[in-house]
Design a protein around this motif. Structure first.
Motif, PDB file in Angstrom:
ATOM      1  N   ARG A   1       0.852  -1.188   0.000  1.00  0.00           N
ATOM      2  CA  ARG A   1       0.000   0.000   0.000  1.00  0.00           C
ATOM      3  C   ARG A   1       0.888   1.238   0.000  1.00  0.00           C
ATOM      4  NH1 ARG A   1      -5.096  -0.895   4.153  1.00  0.00           N
ATOM      5  NH2 ARG A   1      -5.667  -2.997   3.428  1.00  0.00           N
ATOM      6  N   VAL A   2       0.932   1.904  -1.115  1.00  0.00           N
ATOM      7  CA  VAL A   2       1.767   3.096  -1.241  1.00  0.00           C
ATOM      8  C   VAL A   2       1.000   4.306  -0.716  1.00  0.00           C
ATOM      9  CG1 VAL A   2       3.056   4.573  -2.816  1.00  0.00           C
ATOM     10  CG2 VAL A   2       2.959   2.096  -3.222  1.00  0.00           C
ATOM     11  N   VAL A   3       1.587   5.016   0.222  1.00  0.00           N
ATOM     12  CA  VAL A   3       0.949   6.188   0.805  1.00  0.00           C
ATOM     13  C   VAL A   3       1.098   7.361  -0.158  1.00  0.00           C
ATOM     14  CG1 VAL A   3       0.900   7.761   2.774  1.00  0.00           C
ATOM     15  CG2 VAL A   3       1.480   5.340   3.116  1.00  0.00           C
ATOM     16  N   ASP A   4      -0.028   7.931  -0.555  1.00  0.00           N
ATOM     17  CA  ASP A   4      -0.035   9.044  -1.504  1.00  0.00           C
ATOM     18  C   ASP A   4       0.093  10.350  -0.729  1.00  0.00           C
ATOM     19  OD1 ASP A   4      -0.313  10.736  -3.622  1.00  0.00           O
ATOM     20  OD2 ASP A   4      -2.397  10.218  -4.083  1.00  0.00           O
ATOM     21  N   SER A   5       1.319  10.784  -0.539  1.00  0.00           N
ATOM     22  CA  SER A   5       1.590  11.943   0.298  1.00  0.00           C
ATOM     23  C   SER A   5       2.830  12.671  -0.201  1.00  0.00           C
ATOM     24  CB  SER A   5       1.816  11.496   1.750  1.00  0.00           C
ATOM     25  OG  SER A   5       2.282  12.565   2.559  1.00  0.00           O
ATOM     26  N   ILE A   6       2.907  13.974   0.056  1.00  0.00           N
ATOM     27  CA  ILE A   6       4.094  14.744  -0.294  1.00  0.00           C
ATOM     28  C   ILE A   6       5.005  14.944   0.923  1.00  0.00           C
ATOM     29  CG2 ILE A   6       2.888  15.924  -2.156  1.00  0.00           C
ATOM     30  CD1 ILE A   6       2.808  18.436  -0.395  1.00  0.00           C
ATOM     31  N   TRP A   7       4.706  14.261   2.027  1.00  0.00           N
ATOM     32  CA  TRP A   7       5.507  14.407   3.240  1.00  0.00           C
ATOM     33  C   TRP A   7       6.742  13.512   3.244  1.00  0.00           C
ATOM     34  CZ3 TRP A   7       4.924  17.533   7.674  1.00  0.00           C
ATOM     35  CH2 TRP A   7       3.853  18.427   7.612  1.00  0.00           C
ATOM     36  N   GLY A   8       6.973  12.792   2.165  1.00  0.00           N
ATOM     37  CA  GLY A   8       8.183  11.999   2.041  1.00  0.00           C
ATOM     38  C   GLY A   8       8.341  10.977   3.143  1.00  0.00           C
ATOM     39  N   HIS A   9       9.546  10.901   3.710  1.00  0.00           N
ATOM     40  CA  HIS A   9       9.828   9.906   4.735  1.00  0.00           C
ATOM     41  C   HIS A   9       8.988  10.122   5.989  1.00  0.00           C
ATOM     42  CE1 HIS A   9      12.032   6.792   6.729  1.00  0.00           C
ATOM     43  NE2 HIS A   9      12.464   7.605   7.677  1.00  0.00           N
ATOM     44  N   PHE A  10       8.497  11.320   6.187  1.00  0.00           N
ATOM     45  CA  PHE A  10       7.733  11.624   7.395  1.00  0.00           C
ATOM     46  C   PHE A  10       6.230  11.412   7.233  1.00  0.00           C
ATOM     47  CE2 PHE A  10      11.698  13.377   8.691  1.00  0.00           C
ATOM     48  CZ  PHE A  10      11.674  13.410  10.074  1.00  0.00           C
ATOM     49  N   ALA A  11       5.784  10.864   6.132  1.00  0.00           N
ATOM     50  CA  ALA A  11       4.362  10.588   5.954  1.00  0.00           C
ATOM     51  C   ALA A  11       3.896   9.567   7.005  1.00  0.00           C
ATOM     52  CB  ALA A  11       4.093  10.058   4.548  1.00  0.00           C
ATOM     53  N   GLY A  12       3.049  10.004   7.892  1.00  0.00           N
ATOM     54  CA  GLY A  12       2.601   9.128   8.977  1.00  0.00           C
ATOM     55  C   GLY A  12       3.537   9.106  10.159  1.00  0.00           C
ATOM     56  N   GLY A  13       4.641   9.864  10.057  1.00  0.00           N
ATOM     57  CA  GLY A  13       5.615   9.892  11.137  1.00  0.00           C
ATOM     58  C   GLY A  13       5.191  10.820  12.260  1.00  0.00           C
ATOM     59  N   PRO A  14       6.020  10.930  13.305  1.00  0.00           N
ATOM     60  CA  PRO A  14       5.629  11.707  14.492  1.00  0.00           C
ATOM     61  C   PRO A  14       5.577  13.205  14.224  1.00  0.00           C
ATOM     62  CG  PRO A  14       7.915  10.983  14.647  1.00  0.00           C
ATOM     63  CD  PRO A  14       7.341  10.303  13.450  1.00  0.00           C
ATOM     64  N   GLY A  15       4.488  13.820  14.660  1.00  0.00           N
ATOM     65  CA  GLY A  15       4.373  15.266  14.649  1.00  0.00           C
ATOM     66  C   GLY A  15       4.302  15.903  13.285  1.00  0.00           C
ATOM     67  N   THR A  16       3.795  15.157  12.292  1.00  0.00           N
ATOM     68  CA  THR A  16       3.774  15.720  10.940  1.00  0.00           C
ATOM     69  C   THR A  16       2.346  15.802  10.410  1.00  0.00           C
ATOM     70  OG1 THR A  16       4.357  13.509  10.100  1.00  0.00           O
ATOM     71  CG2 THR A  16       6.161  15.065  10.396  1.00  0.00           C
ATOM     72  N   SER A  17       2.016  14.955   9.430  1.00  0.00           N
ATOM     73  CA  SER A  17       0.754  15.073   8.717  1.00  0.00           C
ATOM     74  C   SER A  17      -0.363  14.248   9.369  1.00  0.00           C
ATOM     75  CB  SER A  17       0.940  14.625   7.259  1.00  0.00           C
ATOM     76  OG  SER A  17      -0.295  14.497   6.613  1.00  0.00           O
ATOM     77  N   PRO A  18      -1.367  14.879   9.964  1.00  0.00           N
ATOM     78  CA  PRO A  18      -2.467  14.134  10.587  1.00  0.00           C
ATOM     79  C   PRO A  18      -3.208  13.230   9.596  1.00  0.00           C
ATOM     80  CG  PRO A  18      -2.506  16.438  11.277  1.00  0.00           C
ATOM     81  CD  PRO A  18      -1.491  16.339  10.175  1.00  0.00           C
TER      82      PRO A  18
ATOM     83  N   ASP B   1      -1.970  11.601   7.003  1.00  0.00           N
ATOM     84  CA  ASP B   1      -1.186  10.391   6.781  1.00  0.00           C
ATOM     85  C   ASP B   1      -1.191   9.486   8.002  1.00  0.00           C
ATOM     86  OD1 ASP B   1      -0.510  11.231   4.211  1.00  0.00           O
ATOM     87  OD2 ASP B   1       1.216  12.363   4.932  1.00  0.00           O
ATOM     88  N   ILE B   2      -1.215  10.068   9.177  1.00  0.00           N
ATOM     89  CA  ILE B   2      -1.300   9.265  10.402  1.00  0.00           C
ATOM     90  C   ILE B   2      -2.628   8.516  10.441  1.00  0.00           C
ATOM     91  CG2 ILE B   2      -1.417   9.364  12.921  1.00  0.00           C
ATOM     92  CD1 ILE B   2       0.553  11.733  12.770  1.00  0.00           C
ATOM     93  N   GLU B   3      -3.697   9.151   9.992  1.00  0.00           N
ATOM     94  CA  GLU B   3      -5.000   8.488   9.936  1.00  0.00           C
ATOM     95  C   GLU B   3      -4.982   7.315   8.954  1.00  0.00           C
ATOM     96  OE1 GLU B   3      -8.200  11.164   9.188  1.00  0.00           O
ATOM     97  OE2 GLU B   3      -7.741  12.457  10.896  1.00  0.00           O
ATOM     98  N   VAL B   4      -4.317   7.486   7.814  1.00  0.00           N
ATOM     99  CA  VAL B   4      -4.196   6.408   6.825  1.00  0.00           C
ATOM    100  C   VAL B   4      -3.457   5.222   7.433  1.00  0.00           C
ATOM    101  CG1 VAL B   4      -3.104   5.757   4.641  1.00  0.00           C
ATOM    102  CG2 VAL B   4      -4.334   7.929   4.827  1.00  0.00           C
ATOM    103  N   LEU B   5      -2.384   5.507   8.129  1.00  0.00           N
ATOM    104  CA  LEU B   5      -1.600   4.461   8.772  1.00  0.00           C
ATOM    105  C   LEU B   5      -2.403   3.774   9.871  1.00  0.00           C
ATOM    106  CD1 LEU B   5       1.056   2.962   9.352  1.00  0.00           C
ATOM    107  CD2 LEU B   5       1.773   4.947  10.712  1.00  0.00           C
ATOM    108  N   ASP B   6      -3.078   4.552  10.693  1.00  0.00           N
ATOM    109  CA  ASP B   6      -3.858   3.991  11.786  1.00  0.00           C
ATOM    110  C   ASP B   6      -4.973   3.090  11.255  1.00  0.00           C
ATOM    111  OD1 ASP B   6      -4.354   4.201  14.824  1.00  0.00           O
ATOM    112  OD2 ASP B   6      -6.346   4.605  13.978  1.00  0.00           O
ATOM    113  N   LYS B   7      -5.596   3.509  10.163  1.00  0.00           N
ATOM    114  CA  LYS B   7      -6.654   2.689   9.551  1.00  0.00           C
ATOM    115  C   LYS B   7      -6.100   1.358   9.084  1.00  0.00           C
ATOM    116  CE  LYS B   7     -10.135   2.763   5.871  1.00  0.00           C
ATOM    117  NZ  LYS B   7     -10.712   3.553   4.747  1.00  0.00           N
TER     118      LYS B   7
END
Length: 338
Positions: free
Chosen positions: A305-322, A324-330
């Motif tokens: 599952r490729v995360v479609d985000s422009i946050w690069g390595h921090f997509a879903g990482g701490p303190g960044t994009s909410p 992307d964190i929701e995508v990961l949590d799901k």
């Protein structure tokens, strides 16, 4: 008072052939181990991170819910809490601290899980970046024990391109005269700041910078403010030898580099029986989706599952994009429910 515990490993011999005398593994647990001991999640730390920096994915409103699961966060060697260059006495401290592989880390984490808690089955192993590297190792080294894995923004083997990036970080840090080949008395601040600047061009995507998310989303005043406040501020809080120790672990990450698989990378991937969701980000400059495509191709029960985000390595990482964190949590919820 510290919020973590120490598991004493005794004298251990690493893959490099050197010992860590009286080795320590720092860890923290969240939630309660149930009677059946089948509600276990192992969630390893990432490059430079400590257990509390994994907590952005733990909570009663999250997939990693401590009311339901017993979550174990083991700290990597060299992160300053488990045995590290900064906390190991002579003659094995500072620049003499031995090189520890991801294999070494996971073997000792297995001892924690089995010897201290008597756990025989793990519902899920998950982790970000170097935590993902350890997640893959758990799946390959203990295929009958690990039921599910979700590695995100990380791979099972350091690529040649990733290795080269890390050489830049290492060179910048060690070029500071104050580094003194690792025998410094004061942290090499210029080297740490220089290494942070190298990191800054890789941790987030070109589009992130083009769209000025450092200003629009993270609240920095200028690009220079972001480089100083976010990147330099991060590395200046760390010990240089610890960083170099974890960097070596990263560069030498390979789930097949052990006596079990003897360098057969495809065989190691094929051995992972766990149901897996592998989640790279399409703009990650460290771990591009092409690396994950190869891994999933050779894993018998894995989905990419490729995360479609422009946050690069921090997509879903701490303190960044909410988002992307929701995508990961799901995805974590879905995998745990499967």
């Amino acid at each position: 008072m510290s919020d973590y515990k120490i598991f004493s490993l005794g004298d251990i011999v690493l893959q490099c052939g050197l010992r860590i005398p009286d080795a320590k593994l720092a860890y923290k647990t969240y939630g309660t181990l149930n009677a059946a001991k089948n509600n276990v999640i192992v969630y390893p730390t990432w490059y430079s991170g400590q257990h509390y920096e994994n907590e952005w994915l733990i909570g009663e409103d999250k997939a990693l819910d401590p009311r339901k699961y017993f979550i174990i966060v083991p700290n990597m060697f060299c992160n300053g809490l488990s045995s590290s260059p900064s906390n190991t006495p002579a003659p094995y401290g500072k620049a003499r601290f031995p090189n520890a592989t991801a294999y070494d880390n996971v073997r000792m984490q297995w001892r924690l899980v089995t010897e201290l808690f008597g756990i025989e089955q793990i519902a899920l192993v998950t982790g970000w970046s170097m935590g993902a590297l350890q997640t893959f190792h758990w799946g390959a080294l203990y295929p009958e024990m690990v039921e599910r894995i979700l590695p995100f923004q990380g791979t099972s083997k350091c690529s040649r391109h990733n290795f080269v990036f890390l050489e830049g970080v290492k060179a910048a840090l060690t070029a500071d005269a104050a580094f003194r080949d690792g025998w410094y008395d004061v942290q090499p601040e210029k080297g740490l700041r220089a290494a942070a600047r190298v990191y800054a061009g890789w941790g987030l995507s070109q589009t992130f910078y083009r769209e000025k998310l450092d200003l629009e989303k993270l609240g920095y005043a200028t690009l220079e403010d972001f480089l100083v406040g976010f990147w330099e501020g991060w590395l200046l809080s760390k010990d240089a030898n610890n960083l170099l120790g974890m960097l070596w672990t990263w560069q030498n990450g390979d789930i097949s580099d052990n006596e079990i698989y003897k360098g057969d990378f495809v065989k190691a991937l094929s051995s992972i029986r766990a149901k897996a969701i592998v989640m790279p980000c399409k703009t990650d400059l460290y771990f591009p989706p092409e690396d994950s495509e190869f891994e999933v191709k050779h894993m018998p029960n894995a989905e990419l599952r490729v995360v479609d985000s422009i946050w690069g390595h921090f997509a879903g990482g701490p303190g960044t994009s909410p988002v992307d964190i929701e995508v990961l949590d799901k995805a974590l919820r879905e995998l745990l429910a499967s």
